[in-house]
Design a protein around this motif. Structure first.
Motif, PDB file in Angstrom:
ATOM      1  N   GLU A 238     -12.868 -58.427  59.078  1.00 47.31           N
ATOM      2  CA  GLU A 238     -13.626 -59.567  59.597  1.00 47.31           C
ATOM      3  C   GLU A 238     -12.667 -60.494  60.339  1.00 47.31           C
ATOM      4  OE1 GLU A 238     -15.112 -61.235  55.973  1.00 47.31           O
ATOM      5  OE2 GLU A 238     -16.423 -59.529  55.567  1.00 47.31           O
ATOM      6  N   ASN A 239     -12.957 -60.747  61.611  1.00 49.79           N
ATOM      7  CA  ASN A 239     -12.152 -61.668  62.436  1.00 49.79           C
ATOM      8  C   ASN A 239     -10.675 -61.299  62.457  1.00 49.79           C
ATOM      9  OD1 ASN A 239     -14.386 -63.466  63.077  1.00 49.79           O
ATOM     10  ND2 ASN A 239     -14.288 -64.068  60.924  1.00 49.79           N
ATOM     11  N   CYS A 240     -10.361 -60.028  62.557  1.00 51.06           N
ATOM     12  CA  CYS A 240      -8.965 -59.582  62.549  1.00 51.06           C
ATOM     13  C   CYS A 240      -8.503 -59.177  63.952  1.00 51.06           C
ATOM     14  CB  CYS A 240      -8.795 -58.380  61.611  1.00 51.06           C
ATOM     15  SG  CYS A 240      -8.968 -58.808  59.873  1.00 51.06           S
ATOM     16  N   ASN A 241      -7.210 -59.326  64.190  1.00 54.49           N
ATOM     17  CA  ASN A 241      -6.601 -58.840  65.419  1.00 54.49           C
ATOM     18  C   ASN A 241      -5.976 -57.483  65.105  1.00 54.49           C
ATOM     19  OD1 ASN A 241      -5.114 -58.233  67.685  1.00 54.49           O
ATOM     20  ND2 ASN A 241      -4.204 -60.257  67.882  1.00 54.49           N
ATOM     21  N   LEU A 242      -6.628 -56.432  65.585  1.00 56.94           N
ATOM     22  CA  LEU A 242      -6.190 -55.053  65.353  1.00 56.94           C
ATOM     23  C   LEU A 242      -5.716 -54.413  66.657  1.00 56.94           C
ATOM     24  CD1 LEU A 242      -9.129 -54.379  62.980  1.00 56.94           C
ATOM     25  CD2 LEU A 242      -6.792 -53.828  62.352  1.00 56.94           C
ATOM     26  N   THR A 243      -5.180 -55.214  67.554  1.00 56.53           N
ATOM     27  CA  THR A 243      -4.653 -54.702  68.815  1.00 56.53           C
ATOM     28  C   THR A 243      -3.600 -53.625  68.533  1.00 56.53           C
ATOM     29  OG1 THR A 243      -5.064 -56.802  69.944  1.00 56.53           O
ATOM     30  CG2 THR A 243      -3.420 -55.340  70.930  1.00 56.53           C
ATOM     31  N   LEU A 244      -3.714 -52.513  69.240  1.00 62.34           N
ATOM     32  CA  LEU A 244      -2.783 -51.382  69.135  1.00 62.34           C
ATOM     33  C   LEU A 244      -2.768 -50.712  67.753  1.00 62.34           C
ATOM     34  CD1 LEU A 244       0.207 -52.874  71.142  1.00 62.34           C
ATOM     35  CD2 LEU A 244      -1.350 -51.083  71.918  1.00 62.34           C
ATOM     36  N   ALA A 245      -3.736 -51.013  66.895  1.00 63.13           N
ATOM     37  CA  ALA A 245      -3.819 -50.340  65.594  1.00 63.13           C
ATOM     38  C   ALA A 245      -4.252 -48.895  65.811  1.00 63.13           C
ATOM     39  CB  ALA A 245      -4.812 -51.059  64.681  1.00 63.13           C
ATOM     40  N   SER A 246      -3.849 -48.005  64.927  1.00 64.48           N
ATOM     41  CA  SER A 246      -4.200 -46.597  65.059  1.00 64.48           C
ATOM     42  C   SER A 246      -4.924 -46.104  63.805  1.00 64.48           C
ATOM     43  CB  SER A 246      -2.944 -45.764  65.305  1.00 64.48           C
ATOM     44  OG  SER A 246      -3.310 -44.410  65.469  1.00 64.48           O
ATOM     45  N   PHE A 247      -6.092 -45.485  64.051  1.00 59.11           N
ATOM     46  CA  PHE A 247      -6.925 -44.940  62.981  1.00 59.11           C
ATOM     47  C   PHE A 247      -7.085 -43.423  63.167  1.00 59.11           C
ATOM     48  CE2 PHE A 247      -8.143 -49.334  63.724  1.00 59.11           C
ATOM     49  CZ  PHE A 247      -8.187 -49.864  62.451  1.00 59.11           C
ATOM     50  N   PHE A 248      -6.126 -42.799  63.791  1.00 57.90           N
ATOM     51  CA  PHE A 248      -6.166 -41.390  64.167  1.00 57.90           C
ATOM     52  C   PHE A 248      -6.609 -40.489  63.008  1.00 57.90           C
ATOM     53  CE2 PHE A 248      -3.776 -37.317  64.715  1.00 57.90           C
ATOM     54  CZ  PHE A 248      -4.424 -36.872  65.860  1.00 57.90           C
ATOM     55  N   GLN A 249      -7.691 -39.747  63.227  1.00 55.25           N
ATOM     56  CA  GLN A 249      -8.223 -38.732  62.309  1.00 55.25           C
ATOM     57  C   GLN A 249      -8.630 -39.255  60.931  1.00 55.25           C
ATOM     58  OE1 GLN A 249      -5.207 -35.597  62.309  1.00 55.25           O
ATOM     59  NE2 GLN A 249      -6.325 -34.506  63.908  1.00 55.25           N
ATOM     60  N   LEU A 250      -8.887 -40.538  60.786  1.00 55.79           N
ATOM     61  CA  LEU A 250      -9.253 -41.063  59.466  1.00 55.79           C
ATOM     62  C   LEU A 250     -10.753 -40.943  59.180  1.00 55.79           C
ATOM     63  CD1 LEU A 250      -7.084 -44.287  59.112  1.00 55.79           C
ATOM     64  CD2 LEU A 250      -6.876 -42.147  57.848  1.00 55.79           C
ATOM     65  N   PRO A 251     -11.114 -40.774  57.903  1.00 54.93           N
ATOM     66  CA  PRO A 251     -12.519 -40.779  57.502  1.00 54.93           C
ATOM     67  C   PRO A 251     -12.956 -42.227  57.236  1.00 54.93           C
ATOM     68  CG  PRO A 251     -11.151 -40.193  55.620  1.00 54.93           C
ATOM     69  CD  PRO A 251     -10.225 -40.404  56.793  1.00 54.93           C
ATOM     70  N   LEU A 252     -13.568 -42.860  58.233  1.00 51.62           N
ATOM     71  CA  LEU A 252     -13.965 -44.270  58.099  1.00 51.62           C
ATOM     72  C   LEU A 252     -15.478 -44.444  58.174  1.00 51.62           C
ATOM     73  CD1 LEU A 252     -11.235 -45.990  60.313  1.00 51.62           C
ATOM     74  CD2 LEU A 252     -11.346 -45.884  57.821  1.00 51.62           C
ATOM     75  N   LYS A 253     -16.200 -43.490  57.658  1.00 51.47           N
ATOM     76  CA  LYS A 253     -17.661 -43.528  57.679  1.00 51.47           C
ATOM     77  C   LYS A 253     -18.154 -44.840  57.056  1.00 51.47           C
ATOM     78  CE  LYS A 253     -21.698 -40.916  56.245  1.00 51.47           C
ATOM     79  NZ  LYS A 253     -22.196 -39.674  55.618  1.00 51.47           N
ATOM     80  N   GLY A 254     -19.029 -45.539  57.783  1.00 55.30           N
ATOM     81  CA  GLY A 254     -19.639 -46.761  57.264  1.00 55.30           C
ATOM     82  C   GLY A 254     -18.736 -47.981  57.248  1.00 55.30           C
ATOM     83  N   THR A 255     -17.622 -47.936  57.953  1.00 56.73           N
ATOM     84  CA  THR A 255     -16.698 -49.072  57.976  1.00 56.73           C
ATOM     85  C   THR A 255     -17.257 -50.193  58.848  1.00 56.73           C
ATOM     86  OG1 THR A 255     -14.799 -47.646  57.606  1.00 56.73           O
ATOM     87  CG2 THR A 255     -14.344 -49.787  58.586  1.00 56.73           C
ATOM     88  N   CYS A 256     -17.042 -51.423  58.431  1.00 57.08           N
ATOM     89  CA  CYS A 256     -17.525 -52.581  59.181  1.00 57.08           C
ATOM     90  C   CYS A 256     -16.355 -53.300  59.850  1.00 57.08           C
ATOM     91  CB  CYS A 256     -18.257 -53.527  58.249  1.00 57.08           C
ATOM     92  SG  CYS A 256     -18.945 -54.958  59.107  1.00 57.08           S
ATOM     93  N   PHE A 257     -16.480 -53.486  61.170  1.00 53.54           N
ATOM     94  CA  PHE A 257     -15.548 -54.280  61.960  1.00 53.54           C
ATOM     95  C   PHE A 257     -16.368 -55.446  62.496  1.00 53.54           C
ATOM     96  CE2 PHE A 257     -14.046 -49.922  62.188  1.00 53.54           C
ATOM     97  CZ  PHE A 257     -12.663 -50.014  62.114  1.00 53.54           C
TER      98      PHE A 257
END
Length: 190
Positions: A94-113
């Motif tokens: 919530e309200n995060c700065n995730l610039t250049l973050a990498s989520f490569f190949q992760l199981p993030l089903k149902g994740t909220c941004f």
């Protein structure tokens, strides 16, 4: 050797850049205004923890477990989530700065941004099915072979997603952000 167990503890305004957070299993702990920038959180376990107004820029999270963890108002530039342990991975932003973050190949089903800056974030081959991107800036974010089935991007903006190289069945977009699905065709829509 078993990790120390720490539960229901609050850490406020701590600087963990020089002296690292002790290795432990943290459950239901709150980290408020803590600085982990360029530091080490590797091989840690966080269960039902919150990180509020923290700086985790370029922090080492190799083999770290985040289970039901929430990040609010935190700076997480360049964080490599694919290095963490994806067993039971469950996170919310919530309200995060995730610039250049990498989520490569992760199981993030149902994740909220929610209201996040995700400029140049990498979602290559990530399972984001049923995820929600609420009012997020996805400028130059990378979506390649990404599963966005039933994901909601209807209020997000600045994204460019190629429907031919991603899975979009039943994904939600608004009429205003449909251009993000057509950018590769260089179409002019007045």
């Amino acid at each position: 050797m078993q990790n120390t167990f720490i539960a229901d503890k609050e850490f406020s305004g701590k600087d963990f850049t020089q002296n690292r957070l002790p290795k432990a299993d943290y459950e239901n702990c709150a980290f408020n205004g803590c600085n982990f920038s360029n530091g080490f959180l590797d091989n840690q376990n966080f269960m039902e923890c919150s990180f509020v107004d923290c700086d985790l820029t370029n922090t080492n999270i190799v083999n770290t477990i985040f289970k039901e963890s929430v990040f609010t108002g935190s700076k997480m530039v360049g964080l490599r989530f694919e290095d963490c342990n994806d067993f039971l991975l469950s996170i919310r932003f919530e309200n995060c700065n995730l610039t250049l973050a990498s989520f490569f190949q992760l199981p993030l089903k149902g994740t909220c941004f929610e209201e996040c800056i995700l400029i140049e974030a990498d979602f290559t081959e990530t399972d984001l099915s049923q995820s929600i991107f609420s009012n997020c800036n996805l400028e130059n974010a990378i979506f390649q072979q990404t599963n966005l089935e039933k994901a909601d991007l209807s209020s997000s903006f600045n994204f460019s997603i190629d429907p031919e190289h991603n899975f979009l069945k039943k994904a939600k977009f608004s009429k205003d952000n449909l251009i993000g699905l057509l950018k590769k065709y260089d179409i002019v829509i007045p």
